[in-house]
Write a protein that holds these residues in place. Structure first.
Motif, mmCIF file in Angstrom:
data_model
loop_
_atom_site.group_PDB
_atom_site.id
_atom_site.type_symbol
_atom_site.label_atom_id
_atom_site.label_comp_id
_atom_site.label_asym_id
_atom_site.label_seq_id
_atom_site.Cartn_x
_atom_site.Cartn_y
_atom_site.Cartn_z
ATOM 1 N N GLU A 110 46.659 -21.996 93.604
ATOM 2 C CA GLU A 110 46.040 -20.917 94.392
ATOM 3 C C GLU A 110 44.587 -21.227 94.748
ATOM 4 O O GLU A 110 43.695 -20.387 94.597
ATOM 5 C CB GLU A 110 46.135 -19.587 93.629
ATOM 6 C CG GLU A 110 47.579 -19.136 93.384
ATOM 7 C CD GLU A 110 47.645 -17.809 92.665
ATOM 8 O OE1 GLU A 110 46.578 -17.307 92.247
ATOM 9 O OE2 GLU A 110 48.767 -17.280 92.507
ATOM 10 N N ASP A 153 58.519 -23.912 101.328
ATOM 11 C CA ASP A 153 59.107 -22.675 100.821
ATOM 12 C C ASP A 153 58.333 -21.484 101.358
ATOM 13 O O ASP A 153 57.470 -21.626 102.247
ATOM 14 C CB ASP A 153 59.148 -22.695 99.294
ATOM 15 C CG ASP A 153 57.757 -22.820 98.670
ATOM 16 O OD1 ASP A 153 56.746 -22.655 99.396
ATOM 17 O OD2 ASP A 153 57.671 -23.090 97.456
ATOM 18 N N LYS A 193 55.970 -19.842 100.149
ATOM 19 C CA LYS A 193 54.543 -19.866 99.846
ATOM 20 C C LYS A 193 53.810 -21.006 100.540
ATOM 21 O O LYS A 193 52.609 -21.193 100.310
ATOM 22 C CB LYS A 193 54.332 -19.971 98.333
ATOM 23 C CG LYS A 193 54.864 -18.764 97.566
ATOM 24 C CD LYS A 193 54.601 -18.919 96.079
ATOM 25 C CE LYS A 193 55.120 -17.718 95.304
ATOM 26 N NZ LYS A 193 54.879 -17.861 93.831
ATOM 27 N N GLU A 214 48.030 -25.426 96.518
ATOM 28 C CA GLU A 214 48.772 -24.192 96.782
ATOM 29 C C GLU A 214 49.315 -23.595 95.494
ATOM 30 O O GLU A 214 49.270 -22.369 95.304
ATOM 31 C CB GLU A 214 49.913 -24.475 97.755
ATOM 32 C CG GLU A 214 49.476 -24.862 99.156
ATOM 33 C CD GLU A 214 48.842 -23.706 99.891
ATOM 34 O OE1 GLU A 214 49.284 -22.560 99.712
ATOM 35 O OE2 GLU A 214 47.885 -23.944 100.657
ATOM 36 N N GLN A 261 62.883 -14.776 98.654
ATOM 37 C CA GLN A 261 61.562 -14.587 99.261
ATOM 38 C C GLN A 261 61.643 -14.629 100.783
ATOM 39 O O GLN A 261 61.018 -13.807 101.471
ATOM 40 C CB GLN A 261 60.614 -15.669 98.745
ATOM 41 C CG GLN A 261 60.302 -15.561 97.257
ATOM 42 C CD GLN A 261 59.512 -16.751 96.740
ATOM 43 O OE1 GLN A 261 59.255 -17.709 97.473
ATOM 44 N NE2 GLN A 261 59.154 -16.707 95.464
#
Length: 524
Positions: free
Chosen positions: A475, A352, A354, A472, A298
């Motif tokens: 979401e 990370d 995200k 997180e 990612q």
């Protein structure tokens, strides 16, 4: 004026004088004999010499007697001195014996008094125990009789046992807990309460809140007692999350939930501790090999740099000036910017791609720079042991380039390749900055000085990081009104390069990005 000791002759000195006497007698005798011979040989003056010899003998005899008297006196004086010394020693021994006897007597007396005092204390403890047992028995009896109480027509409570043939005795029940209004909590805990308003107050949806309550149920639940019912789990968790989300003082939280101020403070600490114990192992841990490979992929999609396992950032949380080590928590940069004396503690986190925290280090004083905080963290120890081999943690200019920490170029007159590399590293660093901005925006207690004690603050901040990860992962979006802008100054590390191998690796990565069309042109 100090007087010296009078010298006395010893036995050896006396023997020396006694040895002199025979010599003196023999000499006198020889002298006398010689004189007699001379008188016989001398015919003319024999009479006068004889007279003189007799007078000399008499004077020598008198001198010998005087010397013997002196020696006898000295002997007597020494015997008296020895006797006095012996008397003083005997008197001193007598005083010592008297003192020891008195001490033993007092020790026995004190031991007896101590035993009596302990026996008295034991009697008092037993008396208090009996009184407490009697009070508990009375409470049980009162609770049993209250179970059969009925409400009269005016709504008052009627207590007491009902006996056959006797009227019901009416007695007003005494309140021992202050009556506070719980209307707001009862309204917000209803199922038909609007989702948007609930999310605005608690920074999460109802489903996420219910999940947290279910996870913490076993660790937070308290049993009911005969005196009062325990506070429900949902209300306990709600008090903590409301306090963390709004940052309201405890007196306002107390009015909202109808609880005491000290009770609210205790609930916040208990729930935060339960979050650290129960939820942190599930939602905030260093990723395993499989998940780490996914994170690397990612970050490579974002920056084009391979083997990036996380983005690191360090922020400051304001605190009230501590009572000890004040200078260690003094934040010079925030003080200069705000024109107000500021104290803070640091929160270092690795996220990370995200924005989910995978490692946090909380609680070091605000006067420490980013590199010093990193050296105190478990992440640095993990890197020293070699657990971060083939993994880059991207830091800012406040960190030093090492075998596992990747930082941008900080020297002047950068080349085109170095500018391009810094731009890519900045994109990775922006992921961590945005994550910390959402952390502080979602949990308002991090934006201002808190009432929590310094020793309890790391637990509260750790709970905020865990709740951030939960939101997180599920979401939970951020509203525009929750936005927060970070004001953490970055200072260039004094030793910006710690590893020559890391320096060569960074140069190779920068060259690869430029010559393989992976570098941007935003710096132009």
């Amino acid at each position: 004026m100090e007087i010296g000791h009078v010298p006395f002759f010893t036995q050896e000195d006396y023997s020396h004088f006694y040895n002199l006497f025979p010599d003196m007698d023999s000499n006198n005798l020889n002298l006398t004999n010689n004189r007699k011979r001379n008188r016989k040989d001398d015919e003319g003056g024999g009479g006068g010499e004889k007279e003189n010899a007799q007078n000399g003998n008499n004077s020598n005899s008198n001198n010998n007697n005087s010397l013997k008297d002196i020696l006898a006196s000295l002997i007597l004086l020494e015997e008296e001195e020895t006797k006095e010394e012996r008397n003083r020693v005997d008197e001193f021994k007598h005083h010592i014996a008297t003192f020891n006897a008195s001490y033993d007597n007092q020790a026995r007396t004190m031991s007896t008094q101590m035993a009596q005092f302990q026996a008295h204390c034991a009697q008092l403890d037993e008396l208090h125990h009996k009184r407490a047992k009697k009070a508990r028995h009375s409470a049980v009896v009162g609770a049993t009789s209250a179970a059969g109480s009925i409400l009269n027509e005016t709504g008052s409570v009627v207590t007491g046992s009902v006996q056959s043939g006797s009227p019901v005795q009416q007695q007003q029940r005494r309140l021992w807990v202050k009556d506070r209004s719980k209307d707001w909590w009862e309204r917000i805990s209803r199922r038909d309460f609007p989702e948007e308003e609930f999310r605005r107050w608690f920074r999460m949806s109802k489903s996420t809140f219910n999940m947290i309550c279910d996870e913490l149920d076993a660790a937070v639940t308290k049993k009911n007692t005969m005196l009062r019912d325990a506070i429900p789990v949902r209300q306990r968790v709600a008090v903590c999350i409301w306090r963390l989300a709004t940052g309201d003082p405890l007196r306002l939280v107390s009015k909202r939930f109808g609880l005491g101020i000290s009770t609210c403070h205790k609930l916040v600490l208990e729930v935060c501790s339960a979050i650290r114990t129960v939820l942190m192992p599930k939602f905030l841990q260093w990723p395993n090999a499989e998940k780490l490979n996914a994170i690397k992929a990612q970050f490579e999609d974002i920056s084009g740099i391979p083997n990036i396992g996380g983005s690191m950032y360090t922020t400051h949380v304001p605190i009230i000036a501590p009572k000890i080590s004040v200078s260690a928590y003094y934040n010079k940069r925030h003080t200069e910017r705000n024109q107000k004396t500021s104290y803070s503690i640091t929160v270092q986190g690795v996220v990370d791609a995200k924005g989910v925290f995978s490692d946090v280090c909380i609680g070091w004083p605000g006067s420490m720079c980013d590199e010093e905080v990193l050296e105190k963290s478990a992440l640095f120890e993990r890197g020293k042991k070699g657990d971060l081999r083939d993994v880059w943690i991207v830091g800012n200019s406040g960190h030093a380039l090492s075998d596992f920490v990747m930082v941008p170029y900080t020297h002047e007159n950068l080349t085109w390749t170095q500018h391009a590399f810094n731009e890519r590293v900045g994109e990775v660093q922006r992921v961590a900055r945005d994550a910390f901005a959402r952390l502080k925006g979602r949990w308002g207690c991090l934006q201002k000085r808190t009432e929590v004690k310094l020793q309890d603050l790391p637990v509260v901040l750790g709970a905020c990081c865990v709740l951030h990860n939960i939101c997180e992962v599920r979401e939970e979006g951020m509203d525009a009104e929750w936005g927060f802008e970070l004001f953490d100054d970055e200072m260039v590390a004094e030793n910006s390069v710690r590893s020559v191998a890391a320096k060569n690796a960074r140069d190779q990565i920068a060259h690869y990005l430029l010559h393989h069309a992976r570098a941007g042109t935003g710096f132009l």
